[in-house]
Design a protein around this motif. Structure first.
Motif, PDB file in Angstrom:
ATOM      1  N   TYR A  36       0.835  -1.204   0.000  1.00  0.00           N
ATOM      2  CA  TYR A  36       0.000   0.000   0.000  1.00  0.00           C
ATOM      3  C   TYR A  36       0.862   1.244   0.000  1.00  0.00           C
ATOM      4  O   TYR A  36       2.047   1.186   0.304  1.00  0.00           O
ATOM      5  CB  TYR A  36      -0.962  -0.003   1.193  1.00  0.00           C
ATOM      6  CG  TYR A  36      -0.301   0.045   2.555  1.00  0.00           C
ATOM      7  CD1 TYR A  36       0.072   1.268   3.100  1.00  0.00           C
ATOM      8  CD2 TYR A  36      -0.073  -1.116   3.272  1.00  0.00           C
ATOM      9  CE1 TYR A  36       0.687   1.309   4.340  1.00  0.00           C
ATOM     10  CE2 TYR A  36       0.536  -1.076   4.511  1.00  0.00           C
ATOM     11  CZ  TYR A  36       0.917   0.137   5.044  1.00  0.00           C
ATOM     12  OH  TYR A  36       1.526   0.184   6.273  1.00  0.00           O
ATOM     13  N   ILE A  38       0.746   5.469   1.212  1.00  0.00           N
ATOM     14  CA  ILE A  38       0.003   6.489   1.940  1.00  0.00           C
ATOM     15  C   ILE A  38       0.183   7.794   1.175  1.00  0.00           C
ATOM     16  O   ILE A  38       1.299   8.246   0.956  1.00  0.00           O
ATOM     17  CB  ILE A  38       0.500   6.596   3.393  1.00  0.00           C
ATOM     18  CG1 ILE A  38       0.148   5.300   4.137  1.00  0.00           C
ATOM     19  CG2 ILE A  38      -0.142   7.802   4.084  1.00  0.00           C
ATOM     20  CD1 ILE A  38       0.811   5.168   5.487  1.00  0.00           C
ATOM     21  N   LYS A  58      -4.868   6.025   2.471  1.00  0.00           N
ATOM     22  CA  LYS A  58      -4.046   4.824   2.324  1.00  0.00           C
ATOM     23  C   LYS A  58      -4.642   4.004   1.185  1.00  0.00           C
ATOM     24  O   LYS A  58      -5.852   3.767   1.160  1.00  0.00           O
ATOM     25  CB  LYS A  58      -4.126   4.069   3.645  1.00  0.00           C
ATOM     26  CG  LYS A  58      -3.076   3.020   3.858  1.00  0.00           C
ATOM     27  CD  LYS A  58      -3.132   2.591   5.312  1.00  0.00           C
ATOM     28  CE  LYS A  58      -2.397   1.299   5.552  1.00  0.00           C
ATOM     29  NZ  LYS A  58      -2.524   0.836   6.938  1.00  0.00           N
ATOM     30  N   TYR A  59      -3.779   3.616   0.248  1.00  0.00           N
ATOM     31  CA  TYR A  59      -4.265   2.911  -0.939  1.00  0.00           C
ATOM     32  C   TYR A  59      -3.470   1.661  -1.226  1.00  0.00           C
ATOM     33  O   TYR A  59      -2.226   1.672  -1.124  1.00  0.00           O
ATOM     34  CB  TYR A  59      -4.191   3.831  -2.166  1.00  0.00           C
ATOM     35  CG  TYR A  59      -5.130   5.009  -2.074  1.00  0.00           C
ATOM     36  CD1 TYR A  59      -6.409   4.935  -2.593  1.00  0.00           C
ATOM     37  CD2 TYR A  59      -4.727   6.172  -1.428  1.00  0.00           C
ATOM     38  CE1 TYR A  59      -7.279   6.004  -2.486  1.00  0.00           C
ATOM     39  CE2 TYR A  59      -5.594   7.255  -1.305  1.00  0.00           C
ATOM     40  CZ  TYR A  59      -6.867   7.156  -1.838  1.00  0.00           C
ATOM     41  OH  TYR A  59      -7.728   8.210  -1.719  1.00  0.00           O
TER      42      TYR A  59
END
Ligand SMILES: [Zn+2]
Length: 64
Positions: A36, A38, A58-59
């Protein structure tokens, strides 16, 4: 102490602990994601631009 499992949205890759995405409100969320990022400031982030993210958060990099 119990910690909710994080899930990633298949639509926008946003990470949430809920059963519904907090960004696009899709319920197509998966616990099976890889890595992930941020994003603090989507306007100056190259990654955010690449991933077409327009808000901080957050991805997940990859959602299966
Ligand atoms: Zn979403």
């Amino acid at each position: 102490m119990s910690r909710k499992k994080e899930k990633a949205c298949r639509e926008c890759h946003s990470i949430t602990t809920e059963d519904e995405c907090q960004v696009c409100h899709s319920n197509d969320v998966s616990t099976d994601y890889l890595g992930y990022v941020i994003v603090m400031d989507p306007e100056t982030s190259i990654i955010a631009r690449k991933m077409q993210i327009d808000r901080a958060g957050k991805y997940a990099l990859k959602v299966r």
